[in-house]
Design a protein around this motif. Structure first.
Motif, PDB file in Angstrom:
ATOM      1  N   VAL A 151       3.087  11.206   3.206  1.00 63.33           N
ATOM      2  CA  VAL A 151       2.863   9.449   2.277  1.00 63.33           C
ATOM      3  C   VAL A 151       3.658   8.083   3.152  1.00 63.33           C
ATOM      4  O   VAL A 151       4.681   8.369   3.576  1.00 63.33           O
ATOM      5  CB  VAL A 151       3.453   9.736   0.766  1.00 63.33           C
ATOM      6  N   ILE A 152       3.117   7.242   3.780  1.00 65.37           N
ATOM      7  CA  ILE A 152       3.603   5.414   3.723  1.00 65.37           C
ATOM      8  C   ILE A 152       3.425   4.452   2.735  1.00 65.37           C
ATOM      9  O   ILE A 152       2.470   4.939   2.430  1.00 65.37           O
ATOM     10  CB  ILE A 152       3.093   5.804   5.166  1.00 65.37           C
ATOM     11  N   SER A 153       4.612   3.765   3.289  1.00 65.14           N
ATOM     12  CA  SER A 153       4.618   2.769   1.751  1.00 65.14           C
ATOM     13  C   SER A 153       4.142   1.490   3.022  1.00 65.14           C
ATOM     14  O   SER A 153       4.781   1.861   4.277  1.00 65.14           O
ATOM     15  CB  SER A 153       6.138   2.813   1.481  1.00 65.14           C
ATOM     16  N   LEU A 154       3.239   0.252   3.199  1.00 65.28           N
ATOM     17  CA  LEU A 154       3.654  -0.493   3.634  1.00 65.28           C
ATOM     18  C   LEU A 154       3.846  -1.638   2.166  1.00 65.28           C
ATOM     19  O   LEU A 154       3.058  -1.281   1.592  1.00 65.28           O
ATOM     20  CB  LEU A 154       2.005  -1.394   4.094  1.00 65.28           C
ATOM     21  N   VAL A 155       4.263  -2.775   3.214  1.00 67.11           N
ATOM     22  CA  VAL A 155       5.021  -4.089   2.251  1.00 67.11           C
ATOM     23  C   VAL A 155       4.562  -5.317   2.730  1.00 67.11           C
ATOM     24  O   VAL A 155       5.361  -5.359   4.298  1.00 67.11           O
ATOM     25  CB  VAL A 155       6.934  -4.293   1.660  1.00 67.11           C
ATOM     26  N   ARG A 156       4.191  -5.789   2.264  1.00 67.48           N
ATOM     27  CA  ARG A 156       4.293  -6.958   3.295  1.00 67.48           C
ATOM     28  C   ARG A 156       5.194  -8.421   3.441  1.00 67.48           C
ATOM     29  O   ARG A 156       5.953  -8.148   3.148  1.00 67.48           O
ATOM     30  CB  ARG A 156       3.061  -8.454   2.050  1.00 67.48           C
ATOM     31  N   VAL A 193       1.085  -1.301   0.078  1.00 65.64           N
ATOM     32  CA  VAL A 193      -0.227   0.177  -0.137  1.00 65.64           C
ATOM     33  C   VAL A 193       0.696   1.073   0.400  1.00 65.64           C
ATOM     34  O   VAL A 193       1.704   1.324   0.632  1.00 65.64           O
ATOM     35  CB  VAL A 193      -1.465   0.165   1.117  1.00 65.64           C
ATOM     36  N   VAL A 194       0.995   1.961  -0.784  1.00 61.40           N
ATOM     37  CA  VAL A 194       1.060   3.589  -0.783  1.00 61.40           C
ATOM     38  C   VAL A 194       0.167   4.291  -0.819  1.00 61.40           C
ATOM     39  O   VAL A 194      -0.839   4.735  -1.667  1.00 61.40           O
ATOM     40  CB  VAL A 194       2.098   3.858  -2.474  1.00 61.40           C
ATOM     41  N   GLY A 195       0.289   5.194   0.303  1.00 61.97           N
ATOM     42  CA  GLY A 195      -1.441   6.316   0.626  1.00 61.97           C
ATOM     43  C   GLY A 195      -0.334   7.008   1.348  1.00 61.97           C
ATOM     44  O   GLY A 195       0.953   7.538   2.097  1.00 61.97           O
ATOM     45  N   MET A 196      -1.505   7.874   0.570  1.00 65.84           N
ATOM     46  CA  MET A 196      -1.535   9.947   1.015  1.00 65.84           C
ATOM     47  C   MET A 196      -2.572   9.597   1.984  1.00 65.84           C
ATOM     48  O   MET A 196      -3.671   9.537   2.500  1.00 65.84           O
ATOM     49  CB  MET A 196      -1.022  10.896   0.002  1.00 65.84           C
ATOM     50  N   TYR A 255       7.675   5.445   7.314  1.00 68.35           N
ATOM     51  CA  TYR A 255       6.967   7.100   6.487  1.00 68.35           C
ATOM     52  C   TYR A 255       8.011   7.757   5.603  1.00 68.35           C
ATOM     53  O   TYR A 255       9.346   7.774   6.062  1.00 68.35           O
ATOM     54  CB  TYR A 255       6.835   8.072   7.780  1.00 68.35           C
ATOM     55  N   ASN A 256       7.266   8.221   4.084  1.00 68.62           N
ATOM     56  CA  ASN A 256       8.009   8.179   2.852  1.00 68.62           C
ATOM     57  C   ASN A 256       8.965   9.885   3.375  1.00 68.62           C
ATOM     58  O   ASN A 256       9.919  10.752   2.412  1.00 68.62           O
ATOM     59  CB  ASN A 256       7.467   7.927   1.918  1.00 68.62           C
ATOM     60  N   PHE A 257       7.096  10.803   3.416  1.00 74.18           N
ATOM     61  CA  PHE A 257       8.046  12.210   3.597  1.00 74.18           C
ATOM     62  C   PHE A 257       5.874  13.065   4.067  1.00 74.18           C
ATOM     63  O   PHE A 257       5.409  12.052   3.867  1.00 74.18           O
ATOM     64  CB  PHE A 257       7.873  12.707   1.212  1.00 74.18           C
ATOM     65  N   THR A 258       6.567  13.778   4.217  1.00 73.61           N
ATOM     66  CA  THR A 258       5.002  15.328   4.715  1.00 73.61           C
ATOM     67  C   THR A 258       5.005  16.097   3.501  1.00 73.61           C
ATOM     68  O   THR A 258       5.650  16.272   2.420  1.00 73.61           O
ATOM     69  CB  THR A 258       5.874  16.005   5.389  1.00 73.61           C
TER      70      THR A 258
END
Length: 265
Positions: free
Chosen positions: A185-190, A130-133, A166-169
């Motif tokens: 923006v955060i990334s979740l990788v299984r 998941v890549v979500g803002m 936590y990628n960036f604000t």
């Protein structure tokens, strides 16, 4: 059909206007395990969609509950063909549209971002990334380590199954309309966890119950389990929920699971 889509407050819409940030968000996708399917949630006017479509190796599908957005996308992105879903993501039957594994990306509506992640958890063996803002404070909560004041239910449950970055604000002035808070923006990788070494349903229950009153010790929060004095005297019960790592919560669940199985015999 060239008129722009008007952001709707009741849908929590804040349209991203900065194209550099849009590209940067799409660049966070890694598509682990060679998956091809990408689902974009809440595309609005396609600010992320345009960069997803530059990746011809992706099979991009978009979903939006806003019929005005759907009509706009159908007109401006004919390449998507029948992969524009006019539906509620929270009610979407993943198996119907994605028989295999897939990634999710999106500028998530603030008012449903937590619900989006709870749905992801239910389908954690299908949603590999998941890549979500989302609202900055929710992003910080999800990525928070044990011991942090923002560490909570979503942090533990998601970190049990995903590696989180936590990628960036993102500043509020790059949206229309500007939200009252910053975004991130955060990334979740299984991760490699196929299944927990304890009852998963009990784990979820214990985590939720442990955080029910943050300031209280686990001894107080978990009274409903009627644990015997020798069990509740264990040192872990002197702690508060925010002090426990995912592994600690697994061990705590095992303790309660043991007691429950002994009580049943």
């Amino acid at each position: 059909m060239d008129k722009k889509v008007s952001p709707k407050k009741h849908l929590g819409q804040h349209f991203l206007t900065d194209l550099n940030i849009a590209r940067k968000i799409v660049d966070q996708l890694t598509l682990p395990d060679g998956i091809k399917n990408v689902l974009e949630v809440g595309p609005g006017m396609g600010v992320l969609t345009q960069y997803l479509l530059e990746h011809q190796e992706y099979k991009t599908t978009v979903i939006d509950i806003d019929k005005e957005s759907v009509a706009y996308l159908q007109h401006h992105f004919p390449a998507l063909e029948d992969r524009i879903l006019s539906a509620d993501f929270l009610k979407l039957d993943f198996e119907k549209y994605f028989p295999g594994k897939f990634s999710i990306i999106g500028n998530f509506p603030y008012n449903i971002s937590s619900q989006i992640f709870f749905k992801v958890l239910k389908h954690k063996n299908q949603v590999l990334e998941v890549v979500g803002m989302l609202q900055k404070e929710v992003a910080e909560r999800i990525a928070a380590p044990p011991g942090s004041k923002t560490y909570g239910i979503l942090s533990v449950l998601l970190q049990a199954y995903y590696n989180i970055t936590y990628n960036f604000t993102v500043h509020e002035n790059v949206f229309n309309p500007p939200p009252k808070v910053k975004s991130a923006v955060i990334s979740l990788v299984r991760n490699e966890v196929k299944e927990l070494p304890c009852s998963e349903s009990l784990f979820f229950e214990v985590v939720k119950q442990s955080f029910s009153t943050r300031r209280k010790t686990l001894r107080n929060c978990l009274k409903t389990y009627n644990l015997p004095p020798e069990t509740s005297a264990m040192p872990v019960f002197d702690k508060r929920a925010e002090q426990l790592s995912v592994d600690d919560f697994i061990e705590l669940t095992k303790i309660i699971e043991n007691f429950k199985s002994q009580a049943a015999n």
